[in-house]
Design a protein around this motif. Structure first.
Motif: not given
Length: 124
Positions: A14-34
Motif C-alpha cells: 500500500a502506498g506504492g506504484s505500478l505502471r500497467l502497459s497495453c500493447a496494441a497491434s492490428g488495424r489502424a488506431f485512428s479514432g479508437i478509444t482505449m
C-alpha cells in the motif's frame, strides 16, 4: 481487429506504484478509444480510465482521480496506466480495452476488443 496485451501487474505494498502497459497491434488506431477497467473478486468489472487515441482526451473514474494517470505512446502503439498511492482496494485484474463505436467511455459495451488482463495485488 486490434489485439491487446497487458503487462506490468504485480504485488505491491500500500502506498506504492505500478505502471500497467497495453500493447496494441492490428488495424489502424485512428479514432479508437482505449480504456482500462478492473475487476475484483466477486465484484463487477468497473471503469478506471480512458484516453482518446487521436485527440488525447482523458477520463477517469472518481476512484482513480489524483492517483492514476493514463497516457499513450503513439510510436509504440501502447497505452499506459500509471498507478500511484495504491490501496488494498485497488486489488483487481486490470483489463485494457479498445473501442471504435463511440458511446459512453465508462461503459463496457462501448468497447469492441479486450486484453486478457493483468493481476494487481496491493498488500496492506
Amino acid at each position: 481487429q486490434v489485439q491487446l496485451v497487458e503487462s506490468g501487474g504485480g504485488l505491491v505494498q500500500a502506498g506504492g506504484s505500478l505502471r500497467l502497459s497495453c500493447a496494441a497491434s492490428g488495424r489502424a488506431f485512428s479514432g479508437i478509444t482505449m480504456g482500462w477497467f478492473r475487476q475484483a473478486p466477486g465484484q463487477e468489472r468497473e471503469f478506471v480510465s480512458a484516453i482518446g487515441w487521436s485527440r488525447s482526451w482523458t477520463h477517469y473514474a472518481d476512484s482513480a482521480k489524483g492517483r492514476f494517470t493514463i497516457s499513450k505512446d503513439n510510436a509504440k502503439n501502447t497505452v499506459y496506466l500509471q498507478m500511484n498511492s495504491l490501496k488494498p482496494e485497488d486489488t483487481a485484474v486490470y483489463y485494457c480495452a479498445g473501442g471504435y463505436s463511440g458511446g459512453t467511455v465508462s461503459q463496457q459495451r462501448s468497447y469492441d476488443v479486450w486484453g486478457q488482463g493483468t493481476q494487481v495485488t496491493v498488500s496492506s
